[in-house]
Design an enzyme around this catalytic site. Structure first.
Site, mmCIF file in Angstrom:
data_model
loop_
_atom_site.group_PDB
_atom_site.id
_atom_site.type_symbol
_atom_site.label_atom_id
_atom_site.label_comp_id
_atom_site.label_asym_id
_atom_site.label_seq_id
_atom_site.Cartn_x
_atom_site.Cartn_y
_atom_site.Cartn_z
ATOM 1 N N LYS A 201 29.820 -9.588 38.947
ATOM 2 C CA LYS A 201 29.685 -9.450 37.497
ATOM 3 C C LYS A 201 30.005 -8.003 37.145
ATOM 4 O O LYS A 201 29.353 -7.072 37.622
ATOM 5 C CB LYS A 201 28.260 -9.798 37.077
ATOM 6 C CG LYS A 201 28.010 -9.587 35.598
ATOM 7 C CD LYS A 201 26.691 -10.168 35.169
ATOM 8 C CE LYS A 201 26.424 -9.891 33.703
ATOM 9 N NZ LYS A 201 25.163 -10.489 33.263
ATOM 10 N N ARG A 211 25.790 -10.484 23.345
ATOM 11 C CA ARG A 211 24.600 -9.660 23.076
ATOM 12 C C ARG A 211 24.190 -9.784 21.610
ATOM 13 O O ARG A 211 23.007 -9.710 21.279
ATOM 14 C CB ARG A 211 24.858 -8.205 23.488
ATOM 15 C CG ARG A 211 24.979 -8.072 25.006
ATOM 16 C CD ARG A 211 25.313 -6.669 25.457
ATOM 17 N NE ARG A 211 25.670 -6.652 26.879
ATOM 18 C CZ ARG A 211 26.282 -5.642 27.480
ATOM 19 N NH1 ARG A 211 26.600 -4.552 26.803
ATOM 20 N NH2 ARG A 211 26.575 -5.708 28.773
ATOM 21 N N LYS A 224 25.379 -0.731 31.401
ATOM 22 C CA LYS A 224 24.823 -1.427 32.569
ATOM 23 C C LYS A 224 25.565 -1.048 33.855
ATOM 24 O O LYS A 224 25.573 -1.798 34.828
ATOM 25 C CB LYS A 224 24.855 -2.935 32.321
ATOM 26 C CG LYS A 224 24.044 -3.372 31.101
ATOM 27 C CD LYS A 224 23.817 -4.885 31.026
ATOM 28 C CE LYS A 224 22.923 -5.251 29.834
ATOM 29 N NZ LYS A 224 22.620 -6.695 29.783
ATOM 30 N N GLU A 240 30.075 -8.151 47.636
ATOM 31 C CA GLU A 240 28.987 -8.768 46.862
ATOM 32 C C GLU A 240 28.875 -10.261 47.191
ATOM 33 O O GLU A 240 27.778 -10.784 47.394
ATOM 34 C CB GLU A 240 29.242 -8.606 45.350
ATOM 35 C CG GLU A 240 28.981 -7.217 44.796
ATOM 36 C CD GLU A 240 27.488 -6.917 44.625
ATOM 37 O OE1 GLU A 240 26.652 -7.769 44.962
ATOM 38 O OE2 GLU A 240 27.159 -5.804 44.163
ATOM 39 N N LYS A 255 32.757 -12.929 36.689
ATOM 40 C CA LYS A 255 32.523 -12.750 35.263
ATOM 41 C C LYS A 255 32.861 -11.327 34.839
ATOM 42 O O LYS A 255 32.449 -10.400 35.544
ATOM 43 C CB LYS A 255 31.043 -13.032 35.020
ATOM 44 C CG LYS A 255 30.579 -12.854 33.625
ATOM 45 C CD LYS A 255 29.118 -13.125 33.589
ATOM 46 C CE LYS A 255 28.642 -12.800 32.206
ATOM 47 N NZ LYS A 255 27.217 -12.794 32.115
ATOM 48 N N TYR A 319 32.639 -21.479 26.041
ATOM 49 C CA TYR A 319 32.067 -21.804 24.731
ATOM 50 C C TYR A 319 32.883 -22.873 24.019
ATOM 51 O O TYR A 319 32.496 -23.330 22.959
ATOM 52 C CB TYR A 319 31.943 -20.535 23.883
ATOM 53 C CG TYR A 319 30.999 -19.528 24.517
ATOM 54 C CD1 TYR A 319 29.625 -19.687 24.406
ATOM 55 C CD2 TYR A 319 31.482 -18.457 25.273
ATOM 56 C CE1 TYR A 319 28.751 -18.806 25.019
ATOM 57 C CE2 TYR A 319 30.620 -17.560 25.882
ATOM 58 C CZ TYR A 319 29.253 -17.739 25.758
ATOM 59 O OH TYR A 319 28.391 -16.880 26.373
HETATM 60 C C1 PBG Z 1 22.649 -11.415 30.830
HETATM 61 C C2 PBG Z 1 23.949 -12.060 30.570
HETATM 62 C C3 PBG Z 1 25.032 -11.543 29.852
HETATM 63 C C4 PBG Z 1 25.969 -12.560 29.760
HETATM 64 C C5 PBG Z 1 25.454 -13.677 30.436
HETATM 65 N N1 PBG Z 1 24.209 -13.337 30.948
HETATM 66 C C6 PBG Z 1 25.218 -10.240 29.155
HETATM 67 C C7 PBG Z 1 25.090 -8.984 29.849
HETATM 68 O O1 PBG Z 1 25.062 -8.912 31.089
HETATM 69 O O2 PBG Z 1 24.977 -7.989 29.140
HETATM 70 C C8 PBG Z 1 27.268 -12.467 29.037
HETATM 71 C C9 PBG Z 1 27.925 -13.744 28.680
HETATM 72 C C10 PBG Z 1 29.001 -13.639 27.652
HETATM 73 O O3 PBG Z 1 29.410 -12.548 27.230
HETATM 74 O O4 PBG Z 1 29.454 -14.700 27.230
HETATM 75 N N2 PBG Z 1 22.402 -10.858 32.037
#
Ligand code: PBG
Length: 329
Positions: A201, A211, A224, A240, A255, A319
């Site tokens: 990720k 968010r 992050k 990972e 992701k 989505y």
């Molecule tokens: C939370 C999480 C996030 C997403 C899925 N789980 C956001 C982030 O890490 O800030 C993002 C999904 C998306 O943008 O569609 N840990």
């Protein structure tokens, strides 16, 4: 290998007409390839639009049947639940994550009561929807602290498993959490609860609309980058994934999606395990807004989704999954 030469070989012959093209097509999409994310909100009879994600809504629990009925009718195997937690329930340590009456817990119970095993439920394991600072973990002296966070994530996992969650998806990127969560699940007799690790990720700008949707955008302090991956790296994604497989992940997620097709392909090629792609909120918003403004046409949706299959993904979180009846025809 590739042989032959023009004019004996003309690749356009196989493209001459629709049936001929269909005959040689290498990749296809079916509803079985999809996971549908659902945003939850408190209250009654609410279906709230999300300004940054045209076509996507937040549902109160008594309205989720509307979208889940549709998912089942289309034939989607699983939904993913994401809560928009009220601000007054958020705190420094994300206590609401461990409340057995939180939105996600209530939704799991409602879905399992109504649909039994007709559709799978996946839940994120991470604290960001519940913390006042918007981070996925606990903070001490301005650092996201790894091992203490895992202890909370273990409890969040056990709670969600108890409620009936089928697949736990740790999306927090703490080191070592897959092994510890697996161990705790097994000890509590949840051997059959699967783990889908968000293994690779990236610290991405494409999460902005998500968010917004869960209400953590304004509150997020800093970025992050000390836990999510640096998008300049690809070897690190293999490390990972290797670690998470060793620790007991049943499946791994990459992701965001489209900017990381190379990562999906190399992970699939190297490990031959179930690999999922997340076409995240920012990707969705770009496509949805461009279609709305008539910059591109709707076929672009299919084109982006099939790119994940070409790269080797087994399933896609999208989505658009609730509208596949229109997209796949
Ligand atoms: C939370 C999480 C996030 C997403 C899925 N789980 C956001 C982030 O890490 O800030 C993002 C999904 C998306 O943008 O569609 N840990």
């Amino acid at each position: 290998m590739i042989t032959g030469k023009y004019p004996g070989l003309r690749l356009r012959r196989n493209r001459k007409v629709s049936w001929a093209r269909r005959l040689v097509q290498e990749n296809t999409l079916s509803p079985n390839d999809f996971i549908l994310p659902i945003f939850l909100i408190d209250g009654n009879n609410k279906k709230e639009s999300i300004a940054t994600m045209p076509g996507v809504y937040r549902y109160s629990i008594n309205r989720i049947a509307q979208i889940i009925d549709k998912a089942i009718k289309i034939g989607i195997p699983m939904v993913a639940l994401f809560p928009k937690t009220k601000n007054n329930l958020k705190d420094e340590i994300g206590s609401e994550a461990l409340n057995e009456n939180n939105l996600v817990c209530k939704a799991i119970i409602e879905i399992k009561k109504r649909y039994k095993n007709q559709i799978g439920i996946m839940c994120d394991v991470a604290l960001d929807p519940y913390t006042s600072h918007g981070h996925d973990g606990l903070i001490k002296s301005k650092q996201i602290i790894n091992d203490e966070t895992i202890e909370v994530l273990i409890n969040q996992s056990l709670l969600q498993a108890q409620m009936g969650c089928d697949i736990l998806a740790p999306s927090d990127m703490m080191d070592g959490r897959i092994g510890k969560i697996r161990k705790a699940l097994d000890k509590s007799n949840f051997q059959n609860v699967q783990i889908l690790s968000y293994a690779a990720k990236y610290a991405s700008s494409f999460y902005g609309p998500f968010r917004d949707a869960v209400g953590s955008n304004k509150s997020l302090k800093g970025d992050k980058k000390t836990y999510q991956m640096d998008y300049k790296n690809s070897d690190e994604a293999l490390r990972e994934v290797a670690l998470d497989i060793k620790e007991g992940a049943d499946m791994v997620m990459i992701k965001p999606g489209m900017p990381y097709l190379d990562i999906i392909k190399s992970i699939k090629d190297k490990f031959r395990i179930p690999v999922f792609a997340y076409q995240v909120s920012g990707e969705y918003s770009l496509i949805a807004n461009a279609i709305q403004k008539k910059l591109i046409n709707e076929d672009a949706i299919y084109e982006t989704l099939i790119s994940f299959k070409r790269a080797g993904a087994n399933a896609i979180i999208s989505y658009y999954a609730d509208r596949l009846d229109k997209i796949l025809t």
